[in-house]
Motif scaffolding. Structure first.
Motif, PDB file in Angstrom:
ATOM      1  N   GLY A 186      40.650  44.034  66.835  1.00  0.00           N
ATOM      2  CA  GLY A 186      40.724  44.099  68.296  1.00  0.00           C
ATOM      3  C   GLY A 186      41.451  42.945  68.941  1.00  0.00           C
ATOM      4  O   GLY A 186      41.668  42.955  70.156  1.00  0.00           O
ATOM      5  N   SER A 187      41.837  41.936  68.167  1.00  0.00           N
ATOM      6  CA  SER A 187      42.547  40.801  68.763  1.00  0.00           C
ATOM      7  C   SER A 187      44.023  41.090  68.964  1.00  0.00           C
ATOM      8  O   SER A 187      44.745  40.246  69.503  1.00  0.00           O
ATOM      9  CB  SER A 187      42.372  39.558  67.874  1.00  0.00           C
ATOM     10  OG  SER A 187      42.868  39.793  66.571  1.00  0.00           O
ATOM     11  N   TRP A 188      44.490  42.263  68.542  1.00  0.00           N
ATOM     12  CA  TRP A 188      45.903  42.646  68.713  1.00  0.00           C
ATOM     13  C   TRP A 188      46.028  43.676  69.824  1.00  0.00           C
ATOM     14  O   TRP A 188      45.139  44.524  69.980  1.00  0.00           O
ATOM     15  CB  TRP A 188      46.458  43.208  67.408  1.00  0.00           C
ATOM     16  CG  TRP A 188      46.349  42.233  66.278  1.00  0.00           C
ATOM     17  CD1 TRP A 188      45.336  42.145  65.374  1.00  0.00           C
ATOM     18  CD2 TRP A 188      47.260  41.180  65.964  1.00  0.00           C
ATOM     19  NE1 TRP A 188      45.560  41.109  64.504  1.00  0.00           N
ATOM     20  CE2 TRP A 188      46.728  40.498  64.837  1.00  0.00           C
ATOM     21  CE3 TRP A 188      48.458  40.746  66.511  1.00  0.00           C
ATOM     22  CZ2 TRP A 188      47.372  39.405  64.263  1.00  0.00           C
ATOM     23  CZ3 TRP A 188      49.092  39.668  65.928  1.00  0.00           C
ATOM     24  CH2 TRP A 188      48.556  39.014  64.823  1.00  0.00           C
ATOM     25  N   PRO A 189      47.112  43.630  70.597  1.00  0.00           N
ATOM     26  CA  PRO A 189      47.256  44.559  71.727  1.00  0.00           C
ATOM     27  C   PRO A 189      47.134  46.020  71.311  1.00  0.00           C
ATOM     28  O   PRO A 189      46.528  46.819  72.026  1.00  0.00           O
ATOM     29  CB  PRO A 189      48.669  44.243  72.262  1.00  0.00           C
ATOM     30  CG  PRO A 189      48.927  42.836  71.833  1.00  0.00           C
ATOM     31  CD  PRO A 189      48.240  42.674  70.513  1.00  0.00           C
ATOM     32  N   ASP A 190      47.692  46.366  70.143  1.00  0.00           N
ATOM     33  CA  ASP A 190      47.635  47.753  69.692  1.00  0.00           C
ATOM     34  C   ASP A 190      46.666  47.921  68.533  1.00  0.00           C
ATOM     35  O   ASP A 190      46.706  48.926  67.821  1.00  0.00           O
ATOM     36  CB  ASP A 190      49.029  48.227  69.265  1.00  0.00           C
ATOM     37  CG  ASP A 190      49.608  47.356  68.153  1.00  0.00           C
ATOM     38  OD1 ASP A 190      49.092  46.225  67.947  1.00  0.00           O
ATOM     39  OD2 ASP A 190      50.566  47.793  67.482  1.00  0.00           O
ATOM     40  N   GLN A 236      47.222  49.356  63.077  1.00  0.00           N
ATOM     41  CA  GLN A 236      46.898  47.928  63.082  1.00  0.00           C
ATOM     42  C   GLN A 236      45.391  47.770  63.268  1.00  0.00           C
ATOM     43  O   GLN A 236      44.806  48.321  64.194  1.00  0.00           O
ATOM     44  CB  GLN A 236      47.642  47.224  64.210  1.00  0.00           C
ATOM     45  CG  GLN A 236      47.190  45.790  64.458  1.00  0.00           C
ATOM     46  CD  GLN A 236      47.548  44.847  63.325  1.00  0.00           C
ATOM     47  OE1 GLN A 236      48.682  44.837  62.861  1.00  0.00           O
ATOM     48  NE2 GLN A 236      46.581  44.064  62.867  1.00  0.00           N
ATOM     49  N   GLU A 239      39.652  48.045  66.680  1.00  0.00           N
ATOM     50  CA  GLU A 239      38.490  47.342  66.144  1.00  0.00           C
ATOM     51  C   GLU A 239      37.589  48.331  65.415  1.00  0.00           C
ATOM     52  O   GLU A 239      37.359  49.441  65.904  1.00  0.00           O
ATOM     53  CB  GLU A 239      37.720  46.651  67.268  1.00  0.00           C
ATOM     54  CG  GLU A 239      36.569  45.788  66.773  1.00  0.00           C
ATOM     55  CD  GLU A 239      37.025  44.732  65.785  1.00  0.00           C
ATOM     56  OE1 GLU A 239      36.771  44.927  64.582  1.00  0.00           O
ATOM     57  OE2 GLU A 239      37.646  43.741  66.217  1.00  0.00           O
ATOM     58  N   GLU A 290      43.051  41.452  59.373  1.00  0.00           N
ATOM     59  CA  GLU A 290      43.601  42.186  60.512  1.00  0.00           C
ATOM     60  C   GLU A 290      45.082  42.459  60.301  1.00  0.00           C
ATOM     61  O   GLU A 290      45.955  41.911  60.972  1.00  0.00           O
ATOM     62  CB  GLU A 290      43.341  41.410  61.806  1.00  0.00           C
ATOM     63  CG  GLU A 290      41.863  41.307  62.149  1.00  0.00           C
ATOM     64  CD  GLU A 290      41.623  40.790  63.551  1.00  0.00           C
ATOM     65  OE1 GLU A 290      42.592  40.378  64.215  1.00  0.00           O
ATOM     66  OE2 GLU A 290      40.461  40.811  63.988  1.00  0.00           O
TER      67      GLU A 290
END
Length: 440
Positions: A310-314, A307, A317, A263
């Motif tokens: 899906g675990s990041w705000p922006d 980026q 996935e 990621e």
């Protein structure tokens, strides 16, 4: 009187560590059940199959067993500890009584009684502190022993220091595997038994077989992720164990079915496939095209700077197939490797993309100037028919080998499974035995 207490508590702390090790397996199972109940990856199947109650029940059962063991042990240990503290308390009262009698008789000052109380309290603190420090030291020592073993094992089996044979810049004859046998630690049944294979320079070789035949294990042995129990793997007649491990891996590349989801920004998630070069758009584009991942990158909102995850705000996935293409592009970053392994790398891709990708890699392998070998591991027989050489594995043994045409004439396991898969895909249409180059 504090010495027996100290010895008792040290022994009890050692017992507590032993009990923790005894319940380690159940503790890991409990943690796994917690992960199943809380992770996004497992969430779909947990809800679909109604596993909520089952997971909770198993968690409760396991945790109850751990708690029962720990509580039962703690009762016994606490009782022994209490006996030690009763002994210490008796000594403390005896000392206070002795000094109090002397004060009453005029042989000591009241300050001596106060000093006795103070010293007893200090001894109490020192005993507890000593037990804590010694227990901590023993715990660190136990961890250090595990670490020392691990470092020694790594140094012994994966050493990158010392004198090594120079890795040739070009593969002239190929890779030979002779008498290769491998067992997973703690098992008695070999995964691979007495394997003999030849991977000619500049060729594309396919390893096929049903699930569990040992195909992926063989790929990991070639990459020196595992070490064989017996036999040898030789590059141009030189055992690959004689090469520096880091140098050998630097001349190999691979894409696996159980690929890693990195990621990072897309540029980095692909570019880390070769840290020896900058993450430049031109080099990345070449790898992306080779992996049939151009459409995936085109759909990213910020292109290669998007980026992933899906675990990041922006973060964005990706689907399983899109992640797999990113992993393939990462493997394609190393140009002209001595060994390229595609280990079920297209399980999440459609047959047309898989066929196109494999055909592209077969042609690239034949035109590679350094004589590098491409190894395709698959259970889909139809997509590897154009390989120069095909080996069929069954229960860890090579049972057939040859070209597609030769294996069809042999009418063995390969021909049977090929016919079954072709019939499943094409129904009553003309057999792909003669037209394996027209996979739709």
């Amino acid at each position: 009187v504090a010495i027996p207490l100290l010895l008792i508590d040290l022994r009890l702390e050692n017992k507590r560590r032993q009990i923790q090790e005894k319940t380690a397996d159940d503790t890991r199972r409990v943690r796994h059940l917690v992960d199943l109940g809380t992770s996004q990856l497992a969430g779909k199947e947990v809800r679909l199959f109604g596993l909520q109650g089952e997971i909770l029940a198993r968690h409760s059962e396991r945790w109850s067993a751990i708690r029962e063991t720990l509580v039962s042990a703690e009762r016994r240990l606490t009782l022994r500890s209490m006996l030690g503290w009763v002994w210490f308390a008796g000594g403390f009262l005896a000392a206070v009584t002795y000094v109090a009698v002397r004060v009453a008789q005029g042989d000591a000052d009241p300050g001596d009684l106060v000093l006795t109380f103070t010293l007893a309290a200090q001894v109490n603190r020192e005993v507890r502190g000593t037990v804590g420090v010694v227990s901590w030291g023993r715990w660190i020592s136990a961890i250090a022993q595990h670490l020392s073993w691990l470092e020694g094992y790594a140094e012994q089996t994966h050493s990158t220091t010392g004198n090594h044979t120079t890795l040739p810049h070009r593969v002239t004859s190929g890779i030979e595997i002779r008498g290769l046998t491998f067992l997973y630690p703690g098992t008695e049944r070999p995964v691979l038994t007495d394997i003999d294979l030849t991977l000619p320079a500049g060729s594309t070789v396919a390893i096929v077989g049903e699930n569990g035949a040992g195909k992926s294990t063989l790929a990991k042995l070639l990459l020196r992720l595992y070490e064989p129990d017996s036999g040898s793997i030789r590059l141009d007649g030189i055992d690959i164990d004689s090469f520096d491990l880091a140098e050998w891996r630097a001349r190999c590349t691979a894409s696996f079915q159980d690929f890693c989801k990195l990621e990072f920004p897309a540029r980095e998630s692909i570019g880390v496939g070769d840290l020896g070069i900058p993450f430049e758009d031109g080099r990345l584009a070449h790898a992306i095209e080779a992996a049939q991942a151009t459409e995936v990158v085109r759909r990213l909102p910020h292109g290669l700077d998007t980026q992933l995850g899906g675990s990041w705000p922006d973060g964005m996935e990706l689907s399983v197939g899109q992640w797999q293409r990113v992993a393939l592009a990462r493997a394609m970053m190393r140009e002209s490797p001595h060994l390229l392994i595609l280990d079920e790398p297209t399980a999440a891709l459609d047959p047309q993309t898989e066929h196109t990708l494999f055909q592209q890699q077969i042609e690239a392998s034949r035109s590679r100037a350094n004589g590098g070998v491409t190894l395709i591991v698959s259970h889909r027989f139809l997509t590897v028919a154009s390989a120069d050489l095909i080996y069929v594995l069954d229960h860890g043994r090579v049972i057939e080998h040859g070209s597609h045409a030769e294996l069809q004439r042999h009418a063995g396991m390969y021909a049977d499974l090929y016919r079954i898969q072709a019939k499943a895909m094409f129904g009553d249409q003309p057999s792909q035995t003669e037209r394996h180059d027209t996979i739709p």
